[in-house]
Design an enzyme around this catalytic site. Sequence first.
Site, PDB file in Angstrom:
ATOM      1  N   CYS A 276      -1.789  -6.867  -6.529  1.00  0.00           N
ATOM      2  CA  CYS A 276      -0.916  -6.751  -7.689  1.00  0.00           C
ATOM      3  C   CYS A 276      -1.242  -5.476  -8.472  1.00  0.00           C
ATOM      4  CB  CYS A 276      -1.016  -7.924  -8.660  1.00  0.00           C
ATOM      5  SG  CYS A 276      -0.607  -9.498  -7.922  1.00  0.00           S
TER       6      CYS A 276
ATOM      7  N   ARG B  13      -0.614  -1.990  -3.750  1.00  0.00           N
ATOM      8  CA  ARG B  13      -1.454  -3.117  -4.177  1.00  0.00           C
ATOM      9  C   ARG B  13      -0.800  -4.472  -3.926  1.00  0.00           C
ATOM     10  NH1 ARG B  13      -5.413  -1.201  -7.678  1.00  0.00           N
ATOM     11  NH2 ARG B  13      -5.784  -3.304  -8.430  1.00  0.00           N
TER      12      ARG B  13
ATOM     13  N   TRP C 166       1.356  -9.343  -5.192  1.00  0.00           N
ATOM     14  CA  TRP C 166       0.880  -9.860  -3.905  1.00  0.00           C
ATOM     15  C   TRP C 166       0.541 -11.310  -4.174  1.00  0.00           C
ATOM     16  CZ3 TRP C 166      -3.479 -12.061  -1.623  1.00  0.00           C
ATOM     17  CH2 TRP C 166      -3.539 -11.990  -0.231  1.00  0.00           C
TER      18      TRP C 166
ATOM     19  N   ASN D 155      -2.926  -9.145 -12.923  1.00  0.00           N
ATOM     20  CA  ASN D 155      -3.523  -8.906 -11.607  1.00  0.00           C
ATOM     21  C   ASN D 155      -4.807  -9.729 -11.559  1.00  0.00           C
ATOM     22  OD1 ASN D 155      -5.324  -6.008 -10.290  1.00  0.00           O
ATOM     23  ND2 ASN D 155      -4.735  -7.866  -9.279  1.00  0.00           N
ATOM     24  N   GLY D 156      -4.915 -10.618 -10.555  1.00  0.00           N
ATOM     25  CA  GLY D 156      -6.126 -11.433 -10.451  1.00  0.00           C
ATOM     26  C   GLY D 156      -5.762 -12.884 -10.216  1.00  0.00           C
TER      27      GLY D 156
ATOM     28  N   GLU E 184     -12.169  -0.497  15.042  1.00  0.00           N
ATOM     29  CA  GLU E 184     -11.292   0.183  14.085  1.00  0.00           C
ATOM     30  C   GLU E 184      -9.947   0.542  14.737  1.00  0.00           C
ATOM     31  OE1 GLU E 184     -11.194   0.388  11.047  1.00  0.00           O
ATOM     32  OE2 GLU E 184      -9.902   2.070  10.584  1.00  0.00           O
TER      33      GLU E 184
ATOM     34  N   LYS F  68      -6.381  -0.851  13.414  1.00  0.00           N
ATOM     35  CA  LYS F  68      -5.245   0.003  13.040  1.00  0.00           C
ATOM     36  C   LYS F  68      -3.983  -0.453  13.756  1.00  0.00           C
ATOM     37  CE  LYS F  68      -6.560   1.318  10.220  1.00  0.00           C
ATOM     38  NZ  LYS F  68      -7.698   1.402   9.407  1.00  0.00           N
TER      39      LYS F  68
ATOM     40  N   GLU G 240      -2.749  -3.985  12.408  1.00  0.00           N
ATOM     41  CA  GLU G 240      -2.278  -4.104  11.025  1.00  0.00           C
ATOM     42  C   GLU G 240      -0.987  -3.343  10.764  1.00  0.00           C
ATOM     43  OE1 GLU G 240      -4.961  -2.657   7.967  1.00  0.00           O
ATOM     44  OE2 GLU G 240      -5.546  -0.976   9.205  1.00  0.00           O
TER      45      GLU G 240
ATOM     46  N   HIS H   3     -18.191 -11.536  29.888  1.00  0.00           N
ATOM     47  CA  HIS H   3     -18.589 -12.838  29.337  1.00  0.00           C
ATOM     48  C   HIS H   3     -17.387 -13.598  28.772  1.00  0.00           C
ATOM     49  CE1 HIS H   3     -22.729 -11.777  30.026  1.00  0.00           C
ATOM     50  NE2 HIS H   3     -22.504 -10.609  29.434  1.00  0.00           N
TER      51      HIS H   3
ATOM     52  N   LYS I  75      -3.548  -2.895  -0.484  1.00  0.00           N
ATOM     53  CA  LYS I  75      -4.646  -1.961  -0.258  1.00  0.00           C
ATOM     54  C   LYS I  75      -5.932  -2.390  -0.945  1.00  0.00           C
ATOM     55  CE  LYS I  75      -5.750   2.720   0.490  1.00  0.00           C
ATOM     56  NZ  LYS I  75      -5.951   2.505   1.922  1.00  0.00           N
TER      57      LYS I  75
HETATM   58  C1  F6R Z   1      -7.711  -1.520   6.817  1.00  0.00           C
HETATM   59  C2  F6R Z   1      -8.080  -1.486   5.418  1.00  0.00           C
HETATM   60  C3  F6R Z   1      -8.857  -2.623   4.870  1.00  0.00           C
HETATM   61  C4  F6R Z   1      -9.919  -2.120   3.875  1.00  0.00           C
HETATM   62  C5  F6R Z   1     -10.628  -3.309   3.218  1.00  0.00           C
HETATM   63  C6  F6R Z   1     -11.735  -2.867   2.303  1.00  0.00           C
HETATM   64  O1  F6R Z   1      -7.002  -0.390   7.192  1.00  0.00           O
HETATM   65  O2  F6R Z   1      -7.737  -0.592   4.695  1.00  0.00           O
HETATM   66  O3  F6R Z   1      -9.463  -3.350   5.892  1.00  0.00           O
HETATM   67  O4  F6R Z   1     -10.821  -1.309   4.542  1.00  0.00           O
HETATM   68  O5  F6R Z   1      -9.694  -4.071   2.497  1.00  0.00           O
HETATM   69  O6  F6R Z   1     -11.261  -2.095   1.261  1.00  0.00           O
HETATM   70  P1  F6R Z   1     -12.220  -1.196   0.400  1.00  0.00           P
HETATM   71  O7  F6R Z   1     -12.767  -0.142   1.280  1.00  0.00           O
HETATM   72  O8  F6R Z   1     -11.342  -0.638  -0.688  1.00  0.00           O
HETATM   73  O9  F6R Z   1     -13.295  -2.087  -0.138  1.00  0.00           O
END
Ligand code: F6R
Length: 609
Positions: free
Chosen positions: A2, A27, A74, A100-101, A482, A486, A489, A505, A604
């Site tokens: 949010c 957000r 969100w 937000n929260g 990673e 990517k 997601e 395994h 994010k």
């Molecule tokens: C994936 C991604 C998330 C963040 C995670 C941690 O592409 O962006 O997995 O890495 O939410 O976020 P931070 O680094 O802001 O604590």
Amino acid sequence: MCGIIGYTGPKSVVPILIEGLKKLEYRGYDSAGVAVVNKSKIQVRRVKGKIIGLEKNLKLSPLNGSYGVGHTRWATHGRPCEENAHPHQDCTGSIVVVHNGIIENYLPLKQKLKEEGHTFCTETDTEVIAHLVEKYFQSSLEEAVQQAVQELEGAYAIAVLSTRDLGKIVAAKDGPPVVVGLGDKENFVSSDINPLLNYTQKIVFLEDGEMAVIGTQGVKFCDFKGSVLEKKVEHITWSPLMIEKGGFKHFMLKEIFEQPQVVRDTLKGRISLDSGKICLDEIGITPESLKDITRAVIIACGTSYHAGLVGKYFLETIARVPVDVEFASEYRYREFILDEKTLVIVISQSGETADSLAALRAVKEKNPVSLAICNVVNSSIPRETDGVLYTHAGPEIGVAATKTFSAQLAALALLALHLAQVKGKINEKESLSFIESLQRIPHKMENILNQAKSIEELALEFVSFSHFLYLGRGVNFPVALEGALKLKEISYIHAEGYPGGEMKHGPIALIDEKMPTMTIVPRDGVYEKMLSNISEIKTRDGYILAVAFEDDEEIKEKVDKVIPIPSVHPLFTPFLATLPLQLFAYYIASKRGADVDQPRNLAKSVTVE
Ligand code: F6R
């Protein structure tokens, strides 16, 4: 999760709120709304879906006002729909709140308020705040908010306005971030600085337990008891251009291409090519305190956790310090073992991730030395650690982390070298050799980005696949994780990252012609082992792609497609191997028509648990 925004000043308020919400949309983006005050009337407009829908709605039927608040959501409590979208109102419609929260005790509060005669219209936790402010309102909005927040348990960043006390927005924080922007006869409140950069670089960061009363003529800061506070005004160096797409189709693509510069910026001023010395005086932890460190624990989530896994290799190989890497969401609930000789490193791009922050707070009881590796200056996590090593990646808008991952790797490499030097685990020659390798990385990254077209062509062959496996070993196992993250997601293709040696395994049972495997196979200590894993897949009709050094002829015989990367010190392969995997995921997702910068269900900054 949010985003909240508020504006008061002479300009037309709705366009400022909408532009601000677009910059906060990363957000959360399942519904949005604004409330503006026109003369002594509050008008609220809310829609399900993204800001663009709200913008269209407001174009068809405009709202005018002199000040107002906005929200992008969100969903946590209450499904995403218009009724549950913020702003939320009290019974009389004279008070509105954006939040937000999470209010953890909203159910008992709601029950009590209902018994007292309040009528609720939504399924959200936030609505209780509006009714509490209504309950306590006597003469001033800030006093009512001060009393209301005493009853709240959980996390909140709120902005409240009321026609019963005109001309002000009251913001309060306990948990998620609140920044106040000080302009020329105009003032702002926001969840982060991005919406403010076009208007002001003078920013005040609220701490937990603090409030701001924002009017056109000025801002008053106080605590939850009403005591006035003198707050430091920070001058922000990020520029508005940094949060534009700069000709790229998506922020994610722009941010992938920024990685050489981001690594340069993160290394800049911190390494000496003459002496091999690392200079991290700025981090706020003295070499003396680091010298006695016997182990490190890295705590993070998501991509930052993957950077931490790479960091383990850097720290153990270079500084000979044993490292555990932990998911923040798991670690905080464990009976963890730490002491004051443990270095706890919390890695977080945003510095606001709720689980990372909570884990940090939990470990601090054991008095370790704590260091944040963070991209957002003055965010919550670095404010609570003993020291901070900032990554100089600039704002990252794409929800999927890319450039901040590379910046985190650069910061971890610097930290590993610094620790090694402080602890006397490395001589000058070895230091210089690592530093020279690091220095060459940005240029090598540029070489990879110059091949983006051929990576795009390759990626387009895989657009219709539904499953992918990513394999790596050693320091490249986190790269496999990673790469898979990517892809899943942003393109919604199921992808799994695995250590190559674990294939037999279990996961090898999945292999068929519909499950391609992306392997990361630099010429390093486990090269031959990876070749064996590749051969195990090949004999089961698996299709194999390999990210490998460009001078490796042997690999071409073993796999179906090679994505070449320049050769590099094997320990630093993740800096380079990650880039083609980001591009590969990006081009597949883009071709599938996915919303690359704002993938479904994600946000994010995960500021709720
Ligand atoms: C994936 C991604 C998330 C963040 C995670 C941690 O592409 O962006 O997995 O890495 O939410 O976020 P931070 O680094 O802001 O604590």
